[in-house]
Design an enzyme around this catalytic site. Structure first.
Site, PDB file in Angstrom:
ATOM      1  N   ARG A  51       1.047  -3.203 -10.846  1.00  0.00           N
ATOM      2  CA  ARG A  51       1.972  -2.327 -11.011  1.00  0.00           C
ATOM      3  C   ARG A  51       3.169  -2.953 -11.602  1.00  0.00           C
ATOM      4  O   ARG A  51       3.678  -3.950 -10.779  1.00  0.00           O
ATOM      5  CB  ARG A  51       2.669  -1.377  -9.675  1.00  0.00           C
ATOM      6  CG  ARG A  51       3.911  -0.826  -9.814  1.00  0.00           C
ATOM      7  CD  ARG A  51       4.049   0.268  -8.756  1.00  0.00           C
ATOM      8  NE  ARG A  51       4.432  -0.520  -7.485  1.00  0.00           N
ATOM      9  CZ  ARG A  51       4.628   0.160  -6.332  1.00  0.00           C
ATOM     10  NH1 ARG A  51       4.335   1.569  -6.252  1.00  0.00           N
ATOM     11  NH2 ARG A  51       5.042  -0.365  -5.318  1.00  0.00           N
ATOM     12  N   SER A 119      -0.551  10.157  -6.736  1.00  0.00           N
ATOM     13  CA  SER A 119       0.434  10.108  -5.490  1.00  0.00           C
ATOM     14  C   SER A 119       1.044  11.362  -5.193  1.00  0.00           C
ATOM     15  O   SER A 119       1.512  12.151  -6.080  1.00  0.00           O
ATOM     16  CB  SER A 119       1.564   8.867  -5.795  1.00  0.00           C
ATOM     17  OG  SER A 119       1.141   7.694  -5.696  1.00  0.00           O
ATOM     18  N   LYS A 148      10.127   1.107  -2.182  1.00  0.00           N
ATOM     19  CA  LYS A 148      10.518   2.124  -3.041  1.00  0.00           C
ATOM     20  C   LYS A 148      11.690   2.643  -2.645  1.00  0.00           C
ATOM     21  O   LYS A 148      12.200   2.252  -1.228  1.00  0.00           O
ATOM     22  CB  LYS A 148       9.412   3.526  -2.830  1.00  0.00           C
ATOM     23  CG  LYS A 148       8.206   3.067  -3.297  1.00  0.00           C
ATOM     24  CD  LYS A 148       7.951   3.964  -4.673  1.00  0.00           C
ATOM     25  CE  LYS A 148       6.552   4.004  -5.204  1.00  0.00           C
ATOM     26  NZ  LYS A 148       6.482   5.163  -6.381  1.00  0.00           N
TER      27      LYS A 148
END
Lengths: 221, 221
Positions: A51, A119, A148
């Protein structure tokens, strides 16, 4: 692999979600990303997702190629968000969020063999995902996490258990999972746990992965 | 089309680089991106490139689909950097910078019909590009400009004239071009000019495009 049974598609695709590493270079301290991944693999990670949200495309591509070279063939390399990087690096799969490309488009270009994950942040998204050509779902975020932003409500263990009743798709829980809660996440119905900081920010990523893997296997007994 | 002759590949690909719009939504004021593009097209823009550096993938994709619907078939829609968005939206081409995916990879996945352009920042990059499967080159930056960071030296008109002698590939000049200097850019050897703020930030984008187009056609006489 106590307690976990692959479905046929996943066995063909070689996808074992048990301990799913999501990389974050910024957390890796003195280690390069490849060093971090090597240590995590030695500790028992079963999936590697790259990521890189703020990385020029060429650098992301070169990073994916580098990581691909060091991971064994039975460990899938999944790219986050960027279908172009997944194609260019011939990765094993793509992980999509709700603001990424539509799953159908990714499936069209990556083909039936690719591992495509999505997700889901709530029950509505989970139910909608059941009509999509996905191979697994990430229950995100399971707990609140500093990785996040905090704008999305967490599923919690009860939410995960409810999600488990809605689908036979592999469920990977992500968000705030560490040694202290990994066992209950597995017992609540997750097929695997995904971690960022629990491995990337650990002083010893190999040992951190080893302990998490052990906890998961114990919880499956 | 005084003074400009397409080569065969470009005629097939419908690529006329005369007035090449690179979008920047943040400059568009009250206009939506599609409104901006419509006005620019009405003013005589011949290529539309979508550049969205900080946009979630889904949003970029949906934007590309929207723009594709409003532009006529003879105007190519080019995506900046993101091969996945170009594929997903079935755009006409992809524009790559030096930190984006390699040109060969983009050609492999986009196919021979796609228009693939590459920004070159100096003579070495230009010479290297001559071995690549590109359809045009962007001479970037031609002049210093507030749109990009100032770290890269500008080509200038003399650099453009020197570049012109090195290749027959279509050359699109970008960076700091406006009504006051567009004519000399064409006379120095550019096949077209690319602009961001000269159209996107204009109070009347249609009129700004019309005037630039007129200046270019006049300079070609």
């Amino acid at each position: 692999m106590n307690g976990y049974s692959y479905d046929k598609a996943m066995r063909r695709k070689n996808f074992n979600p048990t301990l799913y590493l999501v990389t974050d270079r910024r957390l890796a301290g003195n280690l390069s990303l490849t060093e971090l991944v090597e240590k995590a693999l030695a500790g028992g990670v079963t999936v590697v997702q790259l990521r890189e949200k703020e990385c020029p495309s060429r650098e992301f591509y070169e990073l994916a190629i580098k990581v691909k070279k060091i991971i064994p063939p039975e460990i899938p390399l999944i790219i986050n968000d960027r279908m172009d990087i997944a194609l260019a690096a011939q990765a094993d799969g793509l992980h999509l969020g709700q603001t990424d490309l539509p799953v159908e488009i990714a499936r069209k270009y990556l083909g039936s063999e690719a591992i495509i994950g999505l997700s889901v942040e709530n029950k509505e998204q989970l139910l909608a995902a059941l009509d999509l050509p996905v191979d697994y779902l990430a229950i995100s975020p399971l707990f609140s996490t500093p990785t996040k932003t905090f704008t999305i409500p967490a599923w919690g263990l009860e939410g995960l258990a409810a999600a488990r009743k809605l689908t036979n798709l592999p469920l990977v829980a992500i968000g705030g999972i560490n040694e202290s809660n990994a066992a209950e996440v597995i017992r609540a119905g997750a097929d695997g746990i995904a971690v960022v900081s629990a491995i990337c920010a650990a002083s010893d990523p190999q040992e951190a992965a080893r302990r998490l893997r052990f906890i998961i296997e114990e919880a499956r007994r």
